[in-house]
Scaffold this motif. Structure first.
Motif, PDB file in Angstrom:
ATOM      1  N   ALA A  42      -5.651 -24.487 -81.398  1.00 55.64           N
ATOM      2  CA  ALA A  42      -4.502 -25.312 -81.034  1.00 55.64           C
ATOM      3  C   ALA A  42      -3.566 -24.773 -80.337  1.00 55.64           C
ATOM      4  CB  ALA A  42      -3.811 -25.849 -82.119  1.00 55.64           C
ATOM      5  N   ASN A  43      -4.009 -23.388 -79.650  1.00 52.50           N
ATOM      6  CA  ASN A  43      -2.768 -22.641 -78.885  1.00 52.50           C
ATOM      7  C   ASN A  43      -2.052 -23.198 -77.736  1.00 52.50           C
ATOM      8  OD1 ASN A  43      -2.371 -20.357 -80.385  1.00 52.50           O
ATOM      9  ND2 ASN A  43      -4.140 -19.291 -79.517  1.00 52.50           N
ATOM     10  N   PHE A  48       3.889 -28.367 -76.980  1.00 55.88           N
ATOM     11  CA  PHE A  48       4.384 -29.769 -77.181  1.00 55.88           C
ATOM     12  C   PHE A  48       5.303 -29.735 -78.247  1.00 55.88           C
ATOM     13  CE2 PHE A  48       0.387 -30.551 -75.206  1.00 55.88           C
ATOM     14  CZ  PHE A  48       0.523 -31.433 -74.312  1.00 55.88           C
ATOM     15  N   ALA A  49       5.457 -28.482 -79.106  1.00 55.53           N
ATOM     16  CA  ALA A  49       6.168 -28.532 -80.362  1.00 55.53           C
ATOM     17  C   ALA A  49       7.711 -28.687 -80.219  1.00 55.53           C
ATOM     18  CB  ALA A  49       5.941 -27.145 -81.050  1.00 55.53           C
ATOM     19  N   MET A  54       8.428 -34.962 -80.829  1.00 55.86           N
ATOM     20  CA  MET A  54       7.468 -34.414 -81.883  1.00 55.86           C
ATOM     21  C   MET A  54       8.443 -34.186 -83.194  1.00 55.86           C
ATOM     22  SD  MET A  54       4.673 -33.749 -80.823  1.00 55.86           S
ATOM     23  CE  MET A  54       3.939 -32.324 -81.573  1.00 55.86           C
ATOM     24  N   GLN A  55       8.431 -35.041 -83.997  1.00 57.43           N
ATOM     25  CA  GLN A  55       9.164 -35.244 -85.691  1.00 57.43           C
ATOM     26  C   GLN A  55       8.331 -35.149 -86.578  1.00 57.43           C
ATOM     27  OE1 GLN A  55      12.434 -35.318 -85.491  1.00 57.43           O
ATOM     28  NE2 GLN A  55      12.521 -35.136 -83.312  1.00 57.43           N
ATOM     29  N   ALA A  89      10.480 -20.211 -81.026  1.00 55.79           N
ATOM     30  CA  ALA A  89       9.766 -19.487 -79.601  1.00 55.79           C
ATOM     31  C   ALA A  89      10.046 -20.510 -78.563  1.00 55.79           C
ATOM     32  CB  ALA A  89       8.422 -19.550 -79.990  1.00 55.79           C
ATOM     33  N   ASP A  90      10.338 -21.762 -78.484  1.00 55.19           N
ATOM     34  CA  ASP A  90      10.376 -22.757 -77.534  1.00 55.19           C
ATOM     35  C   ASP A  90      11.826 -22.615 -77.058  1.00 55.19           C
ATOM     36  OD1 ASP A  90       9.451 -25.286 -75.813  1.00 55.19           O
ATOM     37  OD2 ASP A  90      11.528 -25.753 -76.978  1.00 55.19           O
ATOM     38  N   ALA A  91      12.606 -22.609 -78.136  1.00 60.49           N
ATOM     39  CA  ALA A  91      14.144 -22.528 -77.787  1.00 60.49           C
ATOM     40  C   ALA A  91      14.563 -21.335 -76.877  1.00 60.49           C
ATOM     41  CB  ALA A  91      14.910 -22.846 -79.020  1.00 60.49           C
ATOM     42  N   ASN A  92      13.862 -20.111 -77.246  1.00 63.02           N
ATOM     43  CA  ASN A  92      14.213 -18.874 -76.764  1.00 63.02           C
ATOM     44  C   ASN A  92      13.205 -18.343 -75.860  1.00 63.02           C
ATOM     45  OD1 ASN A  92      16.473 -17.504 -78.716  1.00 63.02           O
ATOM     46  ND2 ASN A  92      15.340 -18.743 -80.112  1.00 63.02           N
TER      47      ASN A  92
END
Length: 279
Positions: A42-43, A48-49, A54-55, A89-92
């Motif tokens: 699923a990497n 998409f996270a 995506m809730q 990770a996404d936010a940073n």
């Protein structure tokens, strides 16, 4: 040494206190890469996270490409530490990867018997929780679940407990015989950690079940790890995101997550450690 850049954060899957402590640790460390106990098939879905649609509750579905009936689900709640790590990770703008043993290995071992695979995973999870009863008894608790909730999930918000917990687990593991699946999973995760430390400049954070932390720090036998993992299965697998629910999260076996009270854990996540004082 490369190992000096390795930071292991032992969490409870779907634990709100674990998630809050993990976020505090990541904010302090600012790692260059995050590795997460989860299906590497699923990497490509990690990107998409961070999307608004995506809730959680959500789950990753991994299935055999030639026979979708052979499948396994990996659930996430809003308070799951793994989910918070993906969002951090996404936010940073930090790369994140799943590093658990690919699902194809389990399918090959069980010759397509997905029910056997799910049952084995559920049994393994319960076996991993049992040794914590010794720590609970030392703290004056009759129930390991109550001890963990009181000290980690309902009243703890800092990150200082991670190394202490790892040391305690290391002592407990000396008294426990691990399953073949656990040893193979940990060998595979160690190989992925080594790879990340080689390819990454800066600190590497690993988010995994607390029971695995001492084993993932043991880099003494690279050849043994490769032998234990073995050749990659030829079976092709695919992965996708799918909706989930609190009812599914509450299941303790099958395709569930074993969260006793999803609503209570969500309340703890929303209101922090102060929620513990309401009972």
């Amino acid at each position: 040494m490369a190992e000096d850049r390795l930071h292991l954060f032992g969490i409870r899957h779907h634990g709100p206190g674990s998630a809050r402590s993990l976020e505090a640790a990541l904010n302090a460390l600012r790692p260059a890469k995050i590795l997460i106990e989860g299906p590497p098939e699923a990497n490509e879905l990690i990107a998409f996270a961070g999307r608004e649609a995506m809730q959680p509750p959500l789950a990753i579905l991994v299935y055999a490409a030639q026979d979708p009936a052979l499948a396994s689900f990996y659930p996430f709640a809003v308070y799951s530490p793994e989910w918070r790590a993906l969002l951090w990770a996404d936010a940073n703008a930090i790369p994140a990867e799943f590093i658990d043993l690919p699902y194809a290995y389990r399918l090959e071992k069980n010759q397509g018997d997905e029910n056997q695979d799910v049952a084995e995973a559920a049994t393994e999870a319960r076996q991993q929780r049992d040794p914590f009863s010794e720590l609970a008894a030392l703290a004056g608790y009759d129930d390991a679940e109550a001890w963990w909730n009181d000290y980690i999930e309902e009243s703890h918000s800092g990150s200082e407990h991670f190394p202490v917990l790892e040391q305690a687990v290391a002592e407990l593991r000396r008294q426990t015989q691990e399953s073949e699946l656990t040893l193979q999973r940990e060998a595979y995760m160690r190989l992925q950690i080594r790879k990340a430390l080689t390819e990454t400049e800066g600190d590497v954070a690993v988010v995994c079940g607390a029971w695995h932390t001492p084993a993932l720090r043991d880099f003494a036998k690279l050849t043994d790890d490769r032998k234990l993992v073995g050749k990659a299965p030829k079976l092709k697998t695919e992965a996708t995101w799918t909706p989930w629910s609190d009812r599914h999260l509450a299941f303790a076996s099958g395709y569930g997550a074993g969260v006793p009270s999803p609503g209570w854990y969500r309340f703890i996540w929303q209101h922090g450690h102060d929620a513990g004082g309401l009972t």
